[in-house]
Design a protein around this motif. Structure first.
Motif, short mmCIF file in Angstrom:
data_model
loop_
_atom_site.label_atom_id
_atom_site.label_comp_id
_atom_site.label_asym_id
_atom_site.label_seq_id
_atom_site.Cartn_x
_atom_site.Cartn_y
_atom_site.Cartn_z
N GLY A 248 0.85 -1.25 0.35
CA GLY A 248 0.96 0.29 0.54
C GLY A 248 0.90 1.65 -0.35
O GLY A 248 0.50 1.97 -0.90
N ARG A 249 1.90 1.07 1.11
CA ARG A 249 2.99 2.36 1.13
C ARG A 249 3.64 2.63 -0.65
O ARG A 249 3.97 3.59 -0.95
N LEU A 250 4.10 1.39 -1.51
CA LEU A 250 4.46 1.88 -2.68
C LEU A 250 3.73 1.97 -3.63
O LEU A 250 4.69 2.87 -4.27
N ILE A 251 3.05 1.56 -3.91
CA ILE A 251 1.33 1.44 -4.69
C ILE A 251 1.03 3.49 -4.65
O ILE A 251 0.48 3.87 -5.26
N GLY A 252 0.87 4.16 -3.23
CA GLY A 252 0.42 5.14 -3.41
C GLY A 252 -0.95 5.17 -2.33
O GLY A 252 -1.69 6.65 -1.66
#
Length: 390
Positions: A248-252
């Motif tokens: 979730g953090r990686l894809i925004g």
């Protein structure tokens, strides 16, 4: 009086607050959880407080809802991928340390006591409070309620062992740095970061929609998904939650530190502590004393395993073992213990402010990354896998 939710919650939070004060005054040498748990047990064993009080507080429900899957999703958004990439040796050595510790505990403690006893101790010893929660929940679901004493006690006292050992070894490394400074052979591995350089903000929501309630909703979306996946797949919800947080953090989909930005982290952590305390409700004084040998065996065997694994890892990755071993030992105390250890070591070895700063900068980043690797990620994975083998 104690049946009133606000009064009951105030009393338990008072125990936690006293533990926090003592932890601050002793610079994390005496853990908050140790004081809170011991205080609670003494009060219910002596009949001063009723066992029903913690249920009456209503905070256990808060812990069940906020302090399980959502907080693990939050932990996934904390993972500093850039730091882990630049400090890959610290990550590898820390991982080898907890793997060796796990293998030794599962081998030796199983032989002396029982496999379930070994599993009960591995997760908390190799990490932090989330690993304790995963282990305790699993034991309770399997009806092994008395065994919950083991992970709780280990979590409560492990820093009493880990911090002094790590401090003494790291101090020897700091003295080597100082000697190299005197000889003119010192080459720093520390690279100053540019504080003005901000990481690209990938979070999909415009600023005006980043309210606390919306962030909390997004956190629960991930947490709910993890719980559903954990129910219908062989993989436990804790691992799903960690993966959801990272991706979730990686894809925004999530910002960094999503739970803190939603102003829900402190309440969630308090809820977790309430969950841990209530697990001790049915533990008698006799059971508590009876499990001390198992706890001490697990502590000794586990710390030896961490040291051996870190020593081997340091040799493989061409690091000084005096640096690698303390990095792996952060599994037994995490943050802020790792930061405090670095502060004390640099202050005691540095002869002036310049030396203190150089030593502090040299040892801080690998210690923080090592602690994060073990406490936040490694231990949760180990605990989640092993509890499924019971």
């Amino acid at each position: 009086m104690f049946q009133e939710p606000v009064v009951a919650a105030m009393v338990i939070l008072g125990l936690i607050a006293v533990g926090e004060v003592i932890s601050i005054l002793t610079k994390a040498r005496i853990p908050m959880l140790f004081i809170a748990l011991m205080g609670y047990l003494v009060l219910i064993w002596t009949g001063i407080l009723p066992k029903s009080m913690i249920v009456d507080s209503g905070f256990v429900t808060v812990g069940t809802v906020l302090g399980t899957a959502p907080i693990i999703v939050h932990m996934g958004t904390l993972i500093p991928l850039k730091s882990i990439k630049s400090q890959w040796r610290a990550v590898a050595i820390a991982v080898l340390g907890i793997i060796f510790a796990s293998v030794l505990i599962l081998t030796i403690v199983t032989f002396i006591f029982d496999y379930s006893v070994a599993v009960a101790g591995v997760g908390p010893l190799t990490g932090g409070i989330i690993a304790l929660l995963v282990t305790s929940e699993g034991l309770a679901e399997l009806g092994l309620v008395s065994l919950v004493t083991i992970p709780v006690l280990i979590m409560a006292i492990q820093s009493l062992f880990g911090i002094p050992i790590a401090t003494n070894i790291l101090r020897k490394y700091a003295l080597k740095i100082r000697t190299e400074m005197d000889n003119g052979t010192y080459v720093s591995e520390y690279k100053a970061s540019n504080n003005n350089e901000k990481e690209n903000d990938k979070f999909f929501l415009p600023d005006k929609f980043r309210s606390n309630l919306i962030l909390l909703f997004l956190l629960f979306v991930g947490g709910a998904l993890a719980v559903v996946l954990g129910k219908y797949t062989p993989i436990p919800y804790s691992l799903w939650a960690l993966v959801i947080g990272v991706l979730g953090r990686l894809i925004g989909f999530y910002p960094e530190r999503v739970m803190e930005r939603a102003n829900a982290f402190t309440v969630g952590m308090a809820g977790i502590i309430f969950l841990i305390i209530i697990m001790m409700n049915d533990i008698t004084f006799g059971q508590f004393i009876g499990y001390l040998p198992e706890v001490l065996y697990i502590m000794v065997v586990g710390i030896i395993g961490i040291i051996v694994g870190a020593y081997i890892g340091s040799k493989i990755f061409k690091w000084d073992p005096l640096k690698g071993i303390p990095v792996a030992l952060t599994a037994t105390f995490g943050f802020p213990g790792d930061y405090i250890v670095c502060e004390e070591v640099s202050r005691s070895v540095g002869r002036d402010k310049e030396e203190e700063e150089k030593i502090f900068n040299e040892i801080l980043t690998p210690m923080l990354v090592g602690g994060f690797t073990t406490v936040t990620v490694g231990s949760v994975i180990i605990a989640s896998i092993l509890i499924k083998t019971l």
